[in-house]
Design an enzyme around this catalytic site. Structure first.
Site, short mmCIF file in Angstrom:
data_model
loop_
_atom_site.label_atom_id
_atom_site.label_comp_id
_atom_site.label_asym_id
_atom_site.label_seq_id
_atom_site.Cartn_x
_atom_site.Cartn_y
_atom_site.Cartn_z
N GLY A 72 6.03 -0.01 4.65
CA GLY A 72 5.77 1.24 4.18
C GLY A 72 5.99 1.21 2.85
CG MET A 80 0.13 -7.04 8.59
SD MET A 80 -0.50 -7.87 6.76
CE MET A 80 -0.71 -9.56 6.76
CG HIS A 124 -3.86 -9.79 -2.45
ND1 HIS A 124 -3.67 -10.35 -1.59
CD2 HIS A 124 -3.81 -10.50 -3.64
CE1 HIS A 124 -3.47 -11.43 -1.06
NE2 HIS A 124 -3.66 -11.54 -3.02
CB ALA A 171 3.11 -4.75 -9.42
CD GLU A 172 2.78 -5.03 -3.64
OE1 GLU A 172 3.18 -4.25 -2.55
OE2 GLU A 172 3.42 -6.28 -3.38
C1 GRF Z 1 2.95 -5.55 0.68
O1 GRF Z 1 4.35 -7.18 -0.48
C2 GRF Z 1 1.65 -5.69 0.08
O2 GRF Z 1 1.98 -6.02 -1.67
C3 GRF Z 1 1.34 -5.81 0.82
O3 GRF Z 1 1.96 -6.11 2.44
C4 GRF Z 1 3.19 -5.12 1.96
C5 GRF Z 1 3.26 -3.88 1.97
O4 GRF Z 1 4.47 -3.28 2.33
N1 GRF Z 1 -0.42 -5.70 1.43
P1 GRF Z 1 4.87 -2.39 2.79
O5 GRF Z 1 4.50 -2.36 4.14
O6 GRF Z 1 4.21 -1.24 1.96
O7 GRF Z 1 6.48 -1.81 2.47
#
Ligand code: GRF
Length: 209
Positions: free
Chosen positions: A11, A90, A109, A179-180
């Site tokens: 998360g 997932m 992604h 990035a994310e």
């Molecule tokens: C991250 O690596 C994201 O890129 C991928 O799944 C992972 C999620 O991590 N979609 P988190 O649960 O947000 O820490």
């Protein structure tokens, strides 16, 4: 605009969204629901600490896909969801759900799509493939979800340099940090401000009103 965040793991992307909301960076959006595919996802702790309603919906508790889809649609409808964010979710999202939230569901992604994406490219696998190919730059992509895995209209991307000695783990961490955790809140803010327009499978970001 009510935002539902779908999670399965740690998360950290959910946390980035919560922190951005707390900093007033998503003015027209409210994270009002977290749905986890697993009861043990640490993301649920984060939701609880943030006072956000959370539900666990396990695919294997449903005999048929249609029953699972009905349950997910019901939960999202009760939340009056205007935006669904997949943050490391997932479980496969069925076409029925994708169509119900066409251009209202976004995914993060951990690569620069169209590289290292599609069936089988998730989690550390993405970074292993980038290192194996020897790319010098990777990154993350936020896109609308359509029926093609990681194939929807691209909203935002951010590049991240690969460093000597990187392992899949160190690279994953850097892609998340650099990035994310920036892209997802920014994409949520743009969506909630009504600035994302999809045309011919591509996203135009309209100027702030
Ligand atoms: C991250 O690596 C994201 O890129 C991928 O799944 C992972 C999620 O991590 N979609 P988190 O649960 O947000 O820490």
């Amino acid at each position: 605009l009510n935002i539902a965040v779908l999670v399965s793991g740690g998360g950290t992307n959910l946390q980035a969204l919560i922190d951005a909301q707390n900093r007033g960076e998503i003015p027209n959006g409210k994270i009002s629901l977290v749905v986890s595919s697993r009861p043990d996802a640490y993301a649920l702790e984060r939701a609880q600490k943030a006072g956000i309603a959370a539900k666990v919906l396990r695919r294997k508790e449903f005999a048929q896909q249609t029953a699972y889809d009905d349950a997910l649609l019901q939960i999202l409808a009760e939340n009056q969801t205007g935006l669904v964010i997949l943050a490391g979710f997932m479980t496969i999202i069925s076409e029925r759900i994708i169509h119900a939230y066409e251009n209202k569901m976004i995914n993060i992604h951990p690569s620069l799509i169209p590289s290292f994406c599609g069936e089988g490219f998730y989690g550390l696998r993405v970074h292993e493939a980038a290192l194996a190919r020897g790319v010098k730059v990777t990154g993350a992509t936020v896109h609308f979800v359509n029926e093609v895995c990681d194939g929807g209209p691209i909203i935002l991307q951010k590049a991240v340099e690969i460093q000597a000695g990187d392992t899949p783990e160190t690279l994953q961490r850097r892609v998340m940090e650099q990035a994310e955790w920036h892209l997802l809140p920014k994409a949520a803010a743009l969506f909630c401000a009504g600035r994302l327009q999809v045309e011919n499978g591509r996203v135009n970001i309209r100027e702030a009103a």
